[in-house]
Enzyme design. Structure first.
Site, mmCIF file in Angstrom:
data_model
loop_
_atom_site.group_PDB
_atom_site.id
_atom_site.type_symbol
_atom_site.label_atom_id
_atom_site.label_comp_id
_atom_site.label_asym_id
_atom_site.label_seq_id
_atom_site.Cartn_x
_atom_site.Cartn_y
_atom_site.Cartn_z
ATOM 1 N N ASP A 1 -19.813 58.457 14.159
ATOM 2 C CA ASP A 1 -20.206 59.248 15.340
ATOM 3 C C ASP A 1 -19.727 60.684 15.138
ATOM 4 O O ASP A 1 -18.903 60.967 14.261
ATOM 5 C CB ASP A 1 -19.577 58.667 16.619
ATOM 6 C CG ASP A 1 -19.961 59.478 17.853
ATOM 7 O OD1 ASP A 1 -21.165 59.761 18.025
ATOM 8 O OD2 ASP A 1 -19.072 59.869 18.629
ATOM 9 N N SER A 2 -20.221 61.568 15.976
ATOM 10 C CA SER A 2 -19.788 62.965 15.899
ATOM 11 C C SER A 2 -18.334 63.136 16.355
ATOM 12 O O SER A 2 -17.728 64.157 16.078
ATOM 13 C CB SER A 2 -20.708 63.833 16.760
ATOM 14 O OG SER A 2 -20.742 63.332 18.087
ATOM 15 N N TYR B 1 -22.727 67.408 18.070
ATOM 16 C CA TYR B 1 -23.989 67.378 17.339
ATOM 17 C C TYR B 1 -25.159 67.688 18.283
ATOM 18 O O TYR B 1 -26.213 68.139 17.860
ATOM 19 C CB TYR B 1 -24.230 65.981 16.750
ATOM 20 C CG TYR B 1 -23.452 65.644 15.493
ATOM 21 C CD1 TYR B 1 -22.396 66.428 15.039
ATOM 22 C CD2 TYR B 1 -23.801 64.515 14.748
ATOM 23 C CE1 TYR B 1 -21.697 66.091 13.880
ATOM 24 C CE2 TYR B 1 -23.124 64.173 13.593
ATOM 25 C CZ TYR B 1 -22.072 64.961 13.162
ATOM 26 O OH TYR B 1 -21.396 64.613 12.019
ATOM 27 N N GLY B 2 -24.941 67.391 19.571
ATOM 28 C CA GLY B 2 -26.046 67.424 20.534
ATOM 29 C C GLY B 2 -26.698 68.774 20.726
ATOM 30 O O GLY B 2 -27.822 68.863 21.204
ATOM 31 N N CYS C 1 -23.867 57.498 16.995
ATOM 32 C CA CYS C 1 -24.229 58.752 17.658
ATOM 33 C C CYS C 1 -25.736 58.767 17.922
ATOM 34 O O CYS C 1 -26.541 58.624 16.993
ATOM 35 C CB CYS C 1 -23.839 59.919 16.747
ATOM 36 S SG CYS C 1 -24.269 61.523 17.416
ATOM 37 N N ASN C 2 -26.103 58.961 19.176
ATOM 38 C CA ASN C 2 -27.532 58.987 19.529
ATOM 39 C C ASN C 2 -28.252 60.156 18.861
ATOM 40 O O ASN C 2 -29.367 60.013 18.372
ATOM 41 C CB ASN C 2 -27.699 59.121 21.046
ATOM 42 C CG ASN C 2 -27.320 57.852 21.778
ATOM 43 O OD1 ASN C 2 -28.170 57.086 22.192
ATOM 44 N ND2 ASN C 2 -26.035 57.618 21.940
ATOM 45 N N GLU D 1 -14.798 63.692 28.095
ATOM 46 C CA GLU D 1 -13.668 64.011 27.217
ATOM 47 C C GLU D 1 -12.494 64.593 27.993
ATOM 48 O O GLU D 1 -11.340 64.439 27.613
ATOM 49 C CB GLU D 1 -14.113 64.959 26.093
ATOM 50 C CG GLU D 1 -15.121 64.291 25.187
ATOM 51 C CD GLU D 1 -15.138 64.814 23.768
ATOM 52 O OE1 GLU D 1 -14.383 65.726 23.436
ATOM 53 O OE2 GLU D 1 -15.947 64.277 22.989
ATOM 54 N N CYS E 1 -26.576 58.504 25.263
ATOM 55 C CA CYS E 1 -25.518 59.310 24.652
ATOM 56 C C CYS E 1 -24.240 58.482 24.695
ATOM 57 O O CYS E 1 -23.972 57.787 25.683
ATOM 58 C CB CYS E 1 -25.345 60.615 25.425
ATOM 59 S SG CYS E 1 -23.941 61.600 24.860
ATOM 60 N N THR E 2 -23.472 58.580 23.613
ATOM 61 C CA THR E 2 -22.252 57.775 23.486
ATOM 62 C C THR E 2 -21.303 57.917 24.667
ATOM 63 O O THR E 2 -20.596 56.986 25.025
ATOM 64 C CB THR E 2 -21.479 58.223 22.233
ATOM 65 O OG1 THR E 2 -21.393 59.661 22.235
ATOM 66 C CG2 THR E 2 -22.149 57.738 20.978
ATOM 67 N N HIS E 3 -21.248 59.122 25.263
ATOM 68 C CA HIS E 3 -20.251 59.393 26.303
ATOM 69 C C HIS E 3 -20.648 58.860 27.680
ATOM 70 O O HIS E 3 -19.797 58.725 28.553
ATOM 71 C CB HIS E 3 -20.025 60.898 26.438
ATOM 72 C CG HIS E 3 -19.315 61.525 25.280
ATOM 73 N ND1 HIS E 3 -19.809 61.489 24.000
ATOM 74 C CD2 HIS E 3 -18.143 62.206 25.225
ATOM 75 C CE1 HIS E 3 -18.975 62.139 23.201
ATOM 76 N NE2 HIS E 3 -17.950 62.578 23.917
HETATM 77 N N1 DGL Z 1 -22.269 61.436 20.056
HETATM 78 C C1 DGL Z 1 -23.247 62.313 20.660
HETATM 79 C C2 DGL Z 1 -24.486 61.497 21.058
HETATM 80 O O1 DGL Z 1 -24.427 60.310 21.311
HETATM 81 C C3 DGL Z 1 -22.682 63.046 21.863
HETATM 82 C C4 DGL Z 1 -21.671 64.111 21.515
HETATM 83 C C5 DGL Z 1 -22.227 65.210 20.641
HETATM 84 O O2 DGL Z 1 -23.059 66.026 21.131
HETATM 85 O O3 DGL Z 1 -21.860 65.269 19.472
HETATM 86 O O4 DGL Z 1 -25.558 62.033 21.115
#
Ligand code: DGL
Length: 266
Positions: free
Chosen positions: A6-7, A38-39, A69-70, A149, A184-186
């Site tokens: 994941d990011s 990453y988003g 990571c999505n 976060e 999204c993971t969060h």
């Molecule tokens: N892990 C990213 C996602 O699921 C969210 C955080 C990011 O933007 O890196 O898209």
């Protein structure tokens, strides 16, 4: 060993589901904290980062890679799969989209995700493959990432932000979606505030659970499932192991000591 990438710490929501679904497997989790988020980055950059992370994880003799990571799943999956073949690669978009297709009665499906995932329309395309008639509306909800976060996933700020992002999808005069994908993971961290904003009738799909099931099915079908002793967990981060441990503990719902997190360079 199963690799999970994941990011940053967000993918620990997917790891948590994997640990529940596959308690006998060993995992190595890589959070690319040096380059998060990453988003907001371009598809080419995210795809390049995803390849580098996958390459690093092949050094741990992985039998399967989960792109938790999505955003990376949306833009980097084909390149990563080709790069580390024949190791199976599983992203979070297809399992989440399949769960939404199965859950929705009306075919009206909403997706919230990062800017990059929404721009790439990956959920929309995956949902339409399952249900060509589906009416899919996707909206970026970038501030949810920072809120999760910061540990502000509950309370008045989260609730106000949930209304800000979700009311245009659910409280407008158009017929409302009956299903919402947390793309999204969060976002599973904010499910309380999200539920309060969309109401009790909407089916909320969390890709983490469905992805974990897909991983188990893939390993079983390939004869790669582990039935041995309880597995091990290695945590890797590309920056700030102390922050990874502190914030990651909330996502994984168990304490993480900074010494458990190995700093690596990609
Ligand atoms: N892990 C990213 C996602 O699921 C969210 C955080 C990011 O933007 O890196 O898209």
């Amino acid at each position: 060993m199963i690799g999970v990438f994941d990011s940053g710490v967000g993918g620990l929501t997917v790891l948590k589901a994997l640990l529940r679904e596959l308690p006998l497997e060993s995992f190595v989790y890589l959070g690319d904290t040096a380059r998060l988020p990453y988003g907001t980055k371009s598809p080419a950059t995210v795809a390049r980062y995803a390849l580098q992370a996958a390459e690093a994880l092949t050094g741990y003799d992985i039998k399967c890679l989960v792109v938790a990571c999505n955003t990376a799943s949306a833009v980097g999956l084909p390149a990563v799969s080709a790069h580390i073949a024949p190791v199976p690669v599983i992203g979070v978009i297809e399992p989440g989209a399949a769960a939404a297709c199965a859950a929705s009665r009306s075919g009206r499906i909403a997706v919230i995700a990062t800017e990059g995932t929404v721009r790439g329309r990956a959920y929309e395309q995956a949902i339409r493959r399952g249900r060509p008639e589906a009416d899919v509306q996707a909206r970026a909800a970038p501030l949810f990432v920072a809120l999760a976060e910061e540990g502000l996933a509950e309370g008045p700020i989260a609730e106000a932000l949930a209304h800000h992002y979700l009311d245009p999808l659910f409280a407008s005069s158009a017929p409302a979606p009956d299903t919402l994908v947390l793309g999204c993971t969060h976002f599973p961290m904010l499910v309380g505030a999200i539920r309060a904003a969309v109401g009790p009738e909407v089916c909320i799909v969390d890709s983490a659970e469905t992805t974990a099931r897909r991983v188990r099915e893939t390993l079983t079908a390939a004869g790669l499932a582990d039935g041995g002793a309880a597995g091990t967990l290695r945590l890797l981060a590309t920056d700030a192991p102390e922050r990874f441990a502190r914030i990651g503990a909330r996502f994984l719902e168990r304490p993480i000591s900074p010494e458990e997190v190995t700093l690596i360079d990609l």
